[in-house]
Design a protein around this motif. Structure first.
Motif, mmCIF file in Angstrom:
data_model
loop_
_atom_site.group_PDB
_atom_site.id
_atom_site.type_symbol
_atom_site.label_atom_id
_atom_site.label_comp_id
_atom_site.label_asym_id
_atom_site.label_seq_id
_atom_site.Cartn_x
_atom_site.Cartn_y
_atom_site.Cartn_z
ATOM 1 N N THR A 183 -32.510 56.020 40.615
ATOM 2 C CA THR A 183 -32.427 57.403 41.090
ATOM 3 C C THR A 183 -33.687 57.866 41.807
ATOM 4 O OG1 THR A 183 -33.159 58.203 38.926
ATOM 5 C CG2 THR A 183 -30.778 58.104 39.328
ATOM 6 N N ARG A 184 -34.829 57.282 41.489
ATOM 7 C CA ARG A 184 -36.078 57.741 42.098
ATOM 8 C C ARG A 184 -36.617 56.770 43.136
ATOM 9 N NH1 ARG A 184 -39.518 59.542 36.951
ATOM 10 N NH2 ARG A 184 -40.580 57.702 37.655
ATOM 11 N N SER A 185 -35.777 55.839 43.582
ATOM 12 C CA SER A 185 -36.258 54.889 44.581
ATOM 13 C C SER A 185 -35.170 54.584 45.602
ATOM 14 C CB SER A 185 -36.729 53.593 43.914
ATOM 15 O OG SER A 185 -35.648 52.910 43.329
ATOM 16 N N LEU A 186 -35.624 54.083 46.740
ATOM 17 C CA LEU A 186 -34.735 53.626 47.802
ATOM 18 C C LEU A 186 -34.727 52.104 47.728
ATOM 19 C CD1 LEU A 186 -36.330 55.898 50.518
ATOM 20 C CD2 LEU A 186 -34.186 56.326 49.296
ATOM 21 N N GLN A 187 -33.582 51.523 47.453
ATOM 22 C CA GLN A 187 -33.487 50.079 47.297
ATOM 23 C C GLN A 187 -32.481 49.532 48.298
ATOM 24 O OE1 GLN A 187 -33.076 48.670 43.272
ATOM 25 N NE2 GLN A 187 -34.406 50.262 42.461
ATOM 26 N N ARG A 188 -32.934 48.550 49.076
ATOM 27 C CA ARG A 188 -32.083 47.960 50.104
ATOM 28 C C ARG A 188 -32.248 46.452 50.133
ATOM 29 N NH1 ARG A 188 -30.550 52.320 49.628
ATOM 30 N NH2 ARG A 188 -30.093 53.891 51.193
ATOM 31 N N GLU A 189 -31.236 45.809 50.702
ATOM 32 C CA GLU A 189 -31.260 44.364 50.896
ATOM 33 C C GLU A 189 -30.656 44.070 52.261
ATOM 34 O OE1 GLU A 189 -30.020 40.268 48.556
ATOM 35 O OE2 GLU A 189 -29.001 42.114 48.014
ATOM 36 N N LEU A 190 -31.080 42.983 52.853
ATOM 37 C CA LEU A 190 -30.519 42.509 54.121
ATOM 38 C C LEU A 190 -29.722 41.246 53.831
ATOM 39 C CD1 LEU A 190 -30.423 42.222 57.308
ATOM 40 C CD2 LEU A 190 -32.508 40.878 57.054
ATOM 41 N N VAL A 191 -28.537 41.159 54.421
ATOM 42 C CA VAL A 191 -27.731 39.946 54.315
ATOM 43 C C VAL A 191 -27.303 39.538 55.722
ATOM 44 C CG1 VAL A 191 -25.534 41.162 53.948
ATOM 45 C CG2 VAL A 191 -25.778 38.824 53.151
ATOM 46 N N ILE A 192 -27.354 38.253 55.980
ATOM 47 C CA ILE A 192 -26.787 37.677 57.196
ATOM 48 C C ILE A 192 -25.687 36.728 56.724
ATOM 49 C CG2 ILE A 192 -27.193 36.269 59.245
ATOM 50 C CD1 ILE A 192 -30.117 37.177 59.160
ATOM 51 N N VAL A 193 -24.491 36.923 57.252
ATOM 52 C CA VAL A 193 -23.350 36.128 56.792
ATOM 53 C C VAL A 193 -22.576 35.604 57.994
ATOM 54 C CG1 VAL A 193 -21.879 38.183 56.515
ATOM 55 C CG2 VAL A 193 -21.339 36.118 55.238
ATOM 56 N N LYS A 194 -22.231 34.336 57.920
ATOM 57 C CA LYS A 194 -21.419 33.684 58.954
ATOM 58 C C LYS A 194 -20.009 33.548 58.382
ATOM 59 C CE LYS A 194 -23.432 30.409 61.097
ATOM 60 N NZ LYS A 194 -24.054 29.094 61.383
ATOM 61 N N LEU A 229 -22.812 38.102 61.054
ATOM 62 C CA LEU A 229 -23.030 39.529 60.881
ATOM 63 C C LEU A 229 -24.315 39.784 60.115
ATOM 64 C CD1 LEU A 229 -19.408 39.966 59.635
ATOM 65 C CD2 LEU A 229 -20.219 40.873 61.802
ATOM 66 N N GLU A 230 -24.949 40.898 60.434
ATOM 67 C CA GLU A 230 -26.171 41.328 59.752
ATOM 68 C C GLU A 230 -25.898 42.708 59.174
ATOM 69 O OE1 GLU A 230 -30.054 43.388 61.605
ATOM 70 O OE2 GLU A 230 -29.722 41.333 62.266
ATOM 71 N N MET A 231 -26.286 42.916 57.906
ATOM 72 C CA MET A 231 -26.063 44.214 57.287
ATOM 73 C C MET A 231 -27.162 44.515 56.282
ATOM 74 S SD MET A 231 -22.766 45.673 55.271
ATOM 75 C CE MET A 231 -23.300 45.414 53.616
ATOM 76 N N THR A 232 -27.577 45.764 56.236
ATOM 77 C CA THR A 232 -28.500 46.212 55.194
ATOM 78 C C THR A 232 -27.802 47.280 54.375
ATOM 79 O OG1 THR A 232 -29.478 47.912 56.602
ATOM 80 C CG2 THR A 232 -30.579 45.774 56.555
ATOM 81 N N GLY A 233 -28.204 47.382 53.123
ATOM 82 C CA GLY A 233 -27.624 48.414 52.271
ATOM 83 C C GLY A 233 -27.955 48.180 50.816
ATOM 84 N N SER A 234 -27.340 48.988 49.986
ATOM 85 C CA SER A 234 -27.510 48.861 48.547
ATOM 86 C C SER A 234 -26.784 47.606 48.064
ATOM 87 C CB SER A 234 -26.940 50.088 47.839
ATOM 88 O OG SER A 234 -25.523 50.123 48.008
ATOM 89 N N LEU A 235 -27.109 47.173 46.862
ATOM 90 C CA LEU A 235 -26.434 46.010 46.288
ATOM 91 C C LEU A 235 -24.928 46.204 46.234
ATOM 92 C CD1 LEU A 235 -28.535 44.705 43.262
ATOM 93 C CD2 LEU A 235 -27.716 43.409 45.201
ATOM 94 N N ASP A 236 -24.484 47.388 45.843
ATOM 95 C CA ASP A 236 -23.048 47.660 45.739
ATOM 96 C C ASP A 236 -22.366 47.569 47.097
ATOM 97 O OD1 ASP A 236 -23.298 48.070 43.017
ATOM 98 O OD2 ASP A 236 -23.408 50.255 43.183
ATOM 99 N N LYS A 237 -22.985 48.141 48.118
ATOM 100 C CA LYS A 237 -22.397 48.113 49.465
ATOM 101 C C LYS A 237 -22.303 46.677 49.974
ATOM 102 C CE LYS A 237 -23.135 49.683 54.205
ATOM 103 N NZ LYS A 237 -24.025 50.392 55.127
ATOM 104 N N ILE A 238 -23.381 45.923 49.800
ATOM 105 C CA ILE A 238 -23.374 44.529 50.265
ATOM 106 C C ILE A 238 -22.336 43.717 49.508
ATOM 107 C CG2 ILE A 238 -24.733 42.397 50.258
ATOM 108 C CD1 ILE A 238 -27.091 44.086 51.255
ATOM 109 N N GLN A 239 -22.238 43.915 48.199
ATOM 110 C CA GLN A 239 -21.263 43.156 47.420
ATOM 111 C C GLN A 239 -19.842 43.502 47.833
ATOM 112 O OE1 GLN A 239 -22.169 40.526 45.370
ATOM 113 N NE2 GLN A 239 -20.019 40.140 45.774
ATOM 114 N N SER A 240 -19.564 44.774 48.075
ATOM 115 C CA SER A 240 -18.222 45.184 48.541
ATOM 116 C C SER A 240 -17.891 44.528 49.877
ATOM 117 C CB SER A 240 -18.156 46.706 48.686
ATOM 118 O OG SER A 240 -18.299 47.319 47.439
ATOM 119 N N PHE A 241 -18.863 44.517 50.784
ATOM 120 C CA PHE A 241 -18.678 43.887 52.092
ATOM 121 C C PHE A 241 -18.391 42.393 51.945
ATOM 122 C CE2 PHE A 241 -20.702 41.827 55.841
ATOM 123 C CZ PHE A 241 -19.811 42.266 56.804
#
Length: 176
Positions: A84-95, A127-139
């Motif tokens: 809640t008190r931080s911005l957490q992101r990850e980058l994924v590249i997927v073929k 494809l390249e995408m950044t986002g939260s763990l939940d967003k990346i996992q859904s993708f």
């Protein structure tokens, strides 16, 4: 005592010297702690690096990890980043494997998730995408039926919300 296992994100400021990352990671290995995610890089100061580690465990284990890491030479600071008190992101590249009849579906899903198309061949879309763990996992869950040919993830990186820097937070504030 609550022994529920949760994910914890630790931000560790260290002197930017050879071997420091190895010493931090070795501590986890020697103690039998698994690292779920790891990212490292220079900070706004060339002589300081920031290591972001995500671990799964219970509260006593995380407290023990924080104390042990903070005792290491070249470790300047260990701080627990909360969701809640931080911005957490990850980058994924997927073929993703595509055929002429599925390519438009993959492109449409990429647009919905704001993923960027970075390469296209006759049989794949990268494809390249950044986002939260939940967003990346859904993708990724939606891409799996098409066939994930290859994937690379950076690991979580995090900053505290607001205007203050990790290096300026008083140690007494860590316990809040």
């Amino acid at each position: 005592m609550n022994t529920t296992e949760n994910r914890y994100t630790l931000a560790i400021l260290v002197n930017n010297h050879p071997g420091v990352l190895m010493r931090v990671v070795s501590l986890f290995s020697r103690r039998g702690y698994n690292i779920d995610s790891l990212s490292v890089g220079e900070t706004e100061r060339f002589d300081v690096s920031r290591i972001t580690i995500v671990v799964t465990g219970d509260r006593p284990v995380v407290e023990q990890i924080k104390k042990q890491v903070s005792k290491l030479i070249d470790v300047k600071r260990v701080y627990e980043m909360t969701q809640t008190r931080s911005l957490q992101r990850e980058l994924v590249i997927v073929k993703v494997s595509t055929k002429s009849d599925t390519r438009s579906e993959v492109v449409e899903l990429a647009q919905i998730f704001k993923a960027k198309i970075i390469d296209v061949t006759a049989s794949t879309v990268s494809l390249e995408m950044t986002g939260s763990l939940d967003k990346i996992q859904s993708f990724l869950d939606l891409m799996m039926p098409y066939g994930v040919v290859e994937m690379a993830r950076t690991g979580i990186t995090a900053l505290e919300r607001g205007s203050r820097a990790l290096s300026s937070i008083a140690y007494s504030e860590d316990e809040e």
